[in-house]
Design an enzyme around this catalytic site. Structure first.
Site, PDB file in Angstrom:
ATOM      1  N   ASN A 207       0.845  -1.203   0.000  1.00  0.00           N
ATOM      2  CA  ASN A 207       0.000   0.000   0.000  1.00  0.00           C
ATOM      3  C   ASN A 207       0.875   1.246   0.000  1.00  0.00           C
ATOM      4  O   ASN A 207       2.091   1.153  -0.163  1.00  0.00           O
ATOM      5  CB  ASN A 207      -0.971  -0.040   1.191  1.00  0.00           C
ATOM      6  CG  ASN A 207      -0.215  -0.084   2.501  1.00  0.00           C
ATOM      7  OD1 ASN A 207       0.614   0.780   2.783  1.00  0.00           O
ATOM      8  ND2 ASN A 207      -0.482  -1.090   3.310  1.00  0.00           N
ATOM      9  N   ASP A 276      -4.635  -5.322   5.291  1.00  0.00           N
ATOM     10  CA  ASP A 276      -5.682  -6.065   5.992  1.00  0.00           C
ATOM     11  C   ASP A 276      -5.969  -7.415   5.350  1.00  0.00           C
ATOM     12  O   ASP A 276      -6.678  -8.239   5.914  1.00  0.00           O
ATOM     13  CB  ASP A 276      -6.962  -5.231   6.037  1.00  0.00           C
ATOM     14  CG  ASP A 276      -6.764  -4.002   6.916  1.00  0.00           C
ATOM     15  OD1 ASP A 276      -6.168  -4.151   7.994  1.00  0.00           O
ATOM     16  OD2 ASP A 276      -7.167  -2.899   6.506  1.00  0.00           O
ATOM     17  N   LYS A 286       5.888 -18.192 -10.910  1.00  0.00           N
ATOM     18  CA  LYS A 286       5.359 -16.948 -11.483  1.00  0.00           C
ATOM     19  C   LYS A 286       4.105 -17.253 -12.322  1.00  0.00           C
ATOM     20  O   LYS A 286       4.146 -18.163 -13.171  1.00  0.00           O
ATOM     21  CB  LYS A 286       6.434 -16.296 -12.350  1.00  0.00           C
ATOM     22  CG  LYS A 286       6.014 -14.971 -12.912  1.00  0.00           C
ATOM     23  CD  LYS A 286       7.109 -14.344 -13.732  1.00  0.00           C
ATOM     24  CE  LYS A 286       6.568 -13.120 -14.441  1.00  0.00           C
ATOM     25  NZ  LYS A 286       7.504 -12.596 -15.414  1.00  0.00           N
TER      26      LYS A 286
HETATM   27  O1  C5P Z   1      -8.182  -0.628  11.791  1.00  0.00           O
HETATM   28  P1  C5P Z   1      -7.185   0.236  11.120  1.00  0.00           P
HETATM   29  O2  C5P Z   1      -6.354  -0.480  10.100  1.00  0.00           O
HETATM   30  O3  C5P Z   1      -7.690   1.520  10.543  1.00  0.00           O
HETATM   31  O4  C5P Z   1      -6.236   0.686  12.332  1.00  0.00           O
HETATM   32  C1  C5P Z   1      -5.084   1.424  12.152  1.00  0.00           C
HETATM   33  C2  C5P Z   1      -4.117   1.136  13.260  1.00  0.00           C
HETATM   34  O5  C5P Z   1      -4.070  -0.270  13.504  1.00  0.00           O
HETATM   35  C3  C5P Z   1      -2.699   1.525  12.900  1.00  0.00           C
HETATM   36  O6  C5P Z   1      -2.045   1.900  14.099  1.00  0.00           O
HETATM   37  C4  C5P Z   1      -2.131   0.244  12.311  1.00  0.00           C
HETATM   38  O7  C5P Z   1      -0.720   0.187  12.457  1.00  0.00           O
HETATM   39  C5  C5P Z   1      -2.845  -0.835  13.119  1.00  0.00           C
HETATM   40  N1  C5P Z   1      -3.129  -2.057  12.370  1.00  0.00           N
HETATM   41  C6  C5P Z   1      -2.604  -3.259  12.801  1.00  0.00           C
HETATM   42  N2  C5P Z   1      -2.881  -4.411  12.125  1.00  0.00           N
HETATM   43  C7  C5P Z   1      -3.680  -4.409  11.049  1.00  0.00           C
HETATM   44  C8  C5P Z   1      -4.231  -3.199  10.602  1.00  0.00           C
HETATM   45  C9  C5P Z   1      -3.923  -2.031  11.278  1.00  0.00           C
HETATM   46  O8  C5P Z   1      -1.882  -3.255  13.796  1.00  0.00           O
HETATM   47  N3  C5P Z   1      -3.925  -5.543  10.399  1.00  0.00           N
END
Ligand code: C5P
Length: 401
Positions: A207, A276, A286
């Site tokens: 990202n 996520d 590949k």
């Molecule tokens: O839920 P969201 O992704 O918006 O939350 C953002 C916060 O959660 C950030 O501090 C990010 O580093 C953390 N985060 C995490 N693990 C994830 C997604 C986000 O620790 N899978």
């Protein structure tokens, strides 16, 4: 109270530039004790430094001293900071091996104040593996190093090795002398950058996270005396000095490293842009493109661990946890929801659609939202300034605990 800086001068052509440094420090009411190796005195006479510092210059282990009975111990005890500039390869080697065979090297051994080393030498000498090993060893012991500048060198070649500008050395000295060390004795772990999830051996999903915010936090925490662990996903930034770095690739690896280090940490800050989703099953080879360009490639995605949420469940007493919320709508309400669901002490919310905020920008516009409901909306600031504001809030909570 006025500060005392020891300036240890070793034998390089850049010795003459230190006269200007001593003069600037004195003009700003910083007391200076100059110590010179025998080679340094061949470049500039101690008389110059005695005149500029207004104190006797220490050169010889056996010289009678008016100021200190056992001068290498007495002088060392008076220092708030010891600066070695210019630092030759030979002197760095002596420091790295604990050799005390002249006045300056014995002062280095007896000194307990922070140490700033400013190397200056021929490029090939500076790049020599042994010199670099010695620098690494001293950095691991806690000495701060300034990188030499690049340009024409006195030996006629061009490259990295020049003494940094005296203004930069002066600024660094001030930073070390006057920055609050309010996180001294605390261990802080911060994650940064983007995580990457493999599609096949050559492709991945990432990202827009660049690591800027997390790296600024790591740097600020080190400056303020913390022992810092940086767990970084992909980022093109240079890692801050004096930080223990773990390079990771995917969210699961980042989560595993952070959970492993969590029990030993006082403060945890989640600044990484954690993906996520990951590919359910990355291809081993590949994936070939099809001749028929209209044919779709369908990849199945599954969720990654929410790292902060996992850590929130394992929070140890008095551990402080901070997260970020990058939002495009309902900033405060969404951030407050995350603050609770991840069991955080405060969350740093930013609307990534605003100009001057978000991923690749050098600035950020954030609101610090606490569990109590207090919201502190900050103006547009550099990411360094935002990092300082976050650490200020962390320190406030540490003091309450
Ligand atoms: O839920 P969201 O992704 O918006 O939350 C953002 C916060 O959660 C950030 O501090 C990010 O580093 C953390 N985060 C995490 N693990 C994830 C997604 C986000 O620790 N899978």
């Amino acid at each position: 109270m006025s500060k005392t800086v020891g300036i240890g001068i070793t034998g390089g052509i850049a010795v003459y530039k230190i006269a200007e440094l001593v003069s600037r420090l004195r003009k700003n009411d910083i007391d200076v004790i100059v110590m010179m190796t025998e080679s340094a005195t061949k470049f500039v006479s101690p008389l110059t430094f005695r005149t500029l510092s207004g104190r006797e210059v220490l050169t010889d282990l056996w010289q009678e001293s008016r100021e200190w009975k056992v001068q290498h111990i007495g002088a060392a005890e008076d220092l708030d900071l010891l600066v070695i500039a210019p630092a030759t390869a030979n002197f760095i080697a002596k420091m790295a091996h604990g050799i005390g065979d002249d006045l300056l090297s014995t002062i280095v051994l007896a000194n307990t104040a922070p140490v700033l080393v400013v190397p200056s030498m021929n490029t090939n000498m500076y790049k020599n593996f042994i010199v670099q090993d010695n620098i690494k060893k001293l950095s691991d012991y806690g000495c701060k190093f300034m990188d030499p500048d690049t340009g024409m060198l006195a030996c006629g070649t061009s490259g990295q090795g020049r003494l940094p500008d005296v203004n930069d050395i002066y600024e660094q000295i001030n930073k070390l002398l006057f920055t609050k060390k309010d996180l001294f004795g605390k261990r802080l772990m911060v994650n940064a950058g983007t995580t990457c999830e493999d599609i096949d051996p050559v492709r991945f999903i990432a990202n827009r996270g660049t690591g800027k915010m997390g790296y600024c936090i790591a740097q600020e925490a080190v400056n303020r005396g913390a022992d810092v662990i940086l767990v970084t996903g992909r980022s093109h930034l240079e890692t801050p000095k004096d930080v223990k770095v773990f390079n990771v690739w995917g969210a699961e690896e980042m989560c595993e490293v952070m959970l492993r280090n969590q029990p030993a940490c006082d403060i945890i800050i989640g600044a990484a842009a954690v993906g996520d989703f990951r590919i359910a099953k990355a291809a081993e080879q590949k994936i070939k493109k099809k001749d028929d360009r209209s044919e779709k490639l369908i990849v199945e995605l599954v969720g990654t661990p929410d790292i902060l949420k996992e850590m929130g469940k394992n929070k140890v007493p008095d551990q402080i946890m901070v997260g970020f919320a990058a939002e495009t709508e309902n900033l405060i309400a969404n951030a407050q929801k995350k603050l609770k669901s991840k069991n955080l002490d405060f969350i740093v919310a930013n609307d990534v659609t605003m100009e001057g905020a978000g991923f690749a920008a050098d600035t950020n516009i954030v609101s610090i939202i606490e569990r109590s409901g207090t919201i502190n909306s900050l103006p547009k600031m550099s990411k360094q300034e935002v990092a300082a504001a976050i650490i200020d809030k962390v320190v406030e909570l540490v003091k309450k605990n």
